[in-house]
Design an enzyme around this catalytic site. Structure first.
Site, PDB file in Angstrom:
ATOM      1  N   SER A  19       0.882  -1.161   0.000  1.00 34.28           N
ATOM      2  CA  SER A  19       0.000   0.000   0.000  1.00 34.28           C
ATOM      3  C   SER A  19       0.913   1.202   0.000  1.00 34.28           C
ATOM      4  O   SER A  19       2.074   1.108   0.421  1.00 34.28           O
ATOM      5  CB  SER A  19      -0.865   0.007   1.266  1.00 34.28           C
ATOM      6  OG  SER A  19      -1.432   1.292   1.492  1.00 34.28           O
ATOM      7  N   TYR A  69      -1.936  -0.624  10.585  1.00 37.14           N
ATOM      8  CA  TYR A  69      -2.077  -1.074   9.195  1.00 37.14           C
ATOM      9  C   TYR A  69      -0.830  -0.719   8.396  1.00 37.14           C
ATOM     10  O   TYR A  69      -0.275  -1.570   7.675  1.00 37.14           O
ATOM     11  CB  TYR A  69      -3.314  -0.442   8.547  1.00 37.14           C
ATOM     12  CG  TYR A  69      -3.385  -0.690   7.062  1.00 37.14           C
ATOM     13  CD1 TYR A  69      -3.642  -1.964   6.563  1.00 37.14           C
ATOM     14  CD2 TYR A  69      -3.173   0.345   6.146  1.00 37.14           C
ATOM     15  CE1 TYR A  69      -3.691  -2.201   5.194  1.00 37.14           C
ATOM     16  CE2 TYR A  69      -3.224   0.116   4.789  1.00 37.14           C
ATOM     17  CZ  TYR A  69      -3.486  -1.155   4.316  1.00 37.14           C
ATOM     18  OH  TYR A  69      -3.527  -1.383   2.960  1.00 37.14           O
TER      19      TYR A  69
END
Length: 282
Positions: free
Chosen positions: A137, A151
C-alpha cells in the site's frame, strides 16, 4: 503473452483480487483463486474448470496454504505467478488498539503472505522461473496517517521482506515486485472489510476525523480503477526486467514524492550532526 502461466491469487472473492482473477481468465490465463469462502469465489467467478480453481484457504494457517498450493500444482501441473493480495485495514491509534487487534492484522497482512511465499518458493526455485507480486500500500511507504499506524506497519513489514526476497530469489530467476497502490475504487473501505477500533478514544480527534473521512468520503470516491490495476499487473508480469518497487496510482506517486522530499530536507538540515558519529569526524 504466455497465457499458459498459472496465477495464484489470494483474497480473490472481492476487491482488487476479484477484479484481477476475472481479468486474468478473460485474457486466457489459468487461475487458482483463494478465499476463506470458496462458495463466494464460485458465485462471483465461476465453477472449477480447466482454467479456474477456486480454493477455500485460511491464510493464517500454514498447512492450509501449503495444501492450497499443492492443489494448484496438482490441478494445473505448475504455478508461475503469485499475487499476495489478501489483507485488510485496521483503523485505530497505537494507544487504543488491543494486542489482539494488532496481532490479527499482522497475522493476515504479514504472516499470511509469508506462508504463501514459503510454500510457493519450493516450486518456483525448482522450475527456475516465476514472479511474486506482494501487494503493499502507499501506506507501506509513508505512514503519517493518524489512526492507521498498525495497518501501515504491516505494509512496511511487507515492503521490508519483499526487498530481501527480491535478492534471495534472483539466484533462481524468480522475479519479485512490491506494489504500492494508492486508493482504488473497491470495497476495501466498506463495512465488513475495514476494521475500526473496538474501544475508540475520542481524545484522538485527528484520528477520528481521518477515520470518518475514509469511511464516509473516500469510500466510493477512490480515484483509481481496479480494472486498470489488473491490466497493469498483467503488463508487469510480461516484462523481462520488472521493477522491484512499483507505485500504482497518481495519489501513490504524490504521497511517495512528499516523503522523499521530507526525508531529503531533514537529511540535509541535520547532515553535520548525523555524520558526527564517525571516529575520524572533525
Amino acid at each position: 503473452m504466455n497465457t499458459k502461466k498459472v496465477w495464484f491469487v489470494t483474497g480473490a472473492s472481492k476487491g482488487l483480487g476479484l477484479t484481477l482473477a476475472k481479468s486474468l481468465l478473460k485474457n486466457g490465463y489459468r487461475v487458482a483463486a483463494t478465499s476463506r469462502n470458496k462458495q463466494a469465489l464460485m458465485d462471483t467467478i465461476g465453477p472449477k474448470s480447466s482454467h479456474f480453481l477456486p480454493i477455500n484457504m485460511d491464510l493464517t494457517k500454514n498447512n492450509d496454504v501449503r495444501e492450497a498450493i499443492e492443489a494448484t500444482v496438482l490441478h494445473f501441473g505448475q504455478i508461475d505467478v503469485i499475487v499476495n493480495n489478501a489483507g485488510y485495514s485496521q483503523i485505530g491509534t497505537l494507544e487504543e488498539l488491543s494486542d489482539e487487534e494488532v496481532m490479527t492484522n499482522f497475522r493476515v497482512n504479514v504472516f499470511g503472505s509469508l506462508h504463501v511465499i514459503r510454500n510457493a518458493a519450493v516450486y518456483l526455485r525448482k522450475q527456475q522461473s516465476g514472479h511474486i507480486f506482494n501487494i503493499a500500500s502507499i501506506g507501506g511507504y509513508t505512514g503519517n496517517f493518524a489512526g492507521f499506524g498498525i495497518y501501515c506497519s504491516t505494509k512496511f513489514a511487507v515492503a521490508g521482506f519483499t526487498e530481501a526476497l527480491a535478492e534471495e530469489m534472483k539466484l533462481f530467476q524468480v522475479k519479485t515486485t512490491l506494489v504500492y497502490p494508492g486508493y482504488f475504487r473497491t470495497n476495501f473501505l466498506a463495512e465488513g472489510s475495514i476494521q475500526t477500533p473496538a474501544n475508540p478514544m475520542q481524545e484522538y480527534k485527528s484520528a477520528r476525523e481521518l477515520e470518518q473521512a475514509h469511511l464516509n468520503e473516500i469510500n466510493g470516491n477512490q480515484p483509481n480503477d481496479p480494472e486498470k490495476a489488473a491490466d497493469v499487473l498483467m503488463a508487469l508480469s510480461q516484462q523481462e526486467n520488472p521493477p522491484v518497487h512499483f507505485f500504482m496510482g497518481e495519489d501513490a506517486y504524490h504521497y511517495a514524492r512528499l516523503k522523499i522530499e521530507t526525508i531529503q530536507k531533514e537529511m540535509d538540515a541535520h547532515r553535520h550532526l548525523g555524520l558526527s558519529t564517525g571516529f575520524d569526524h572533525q
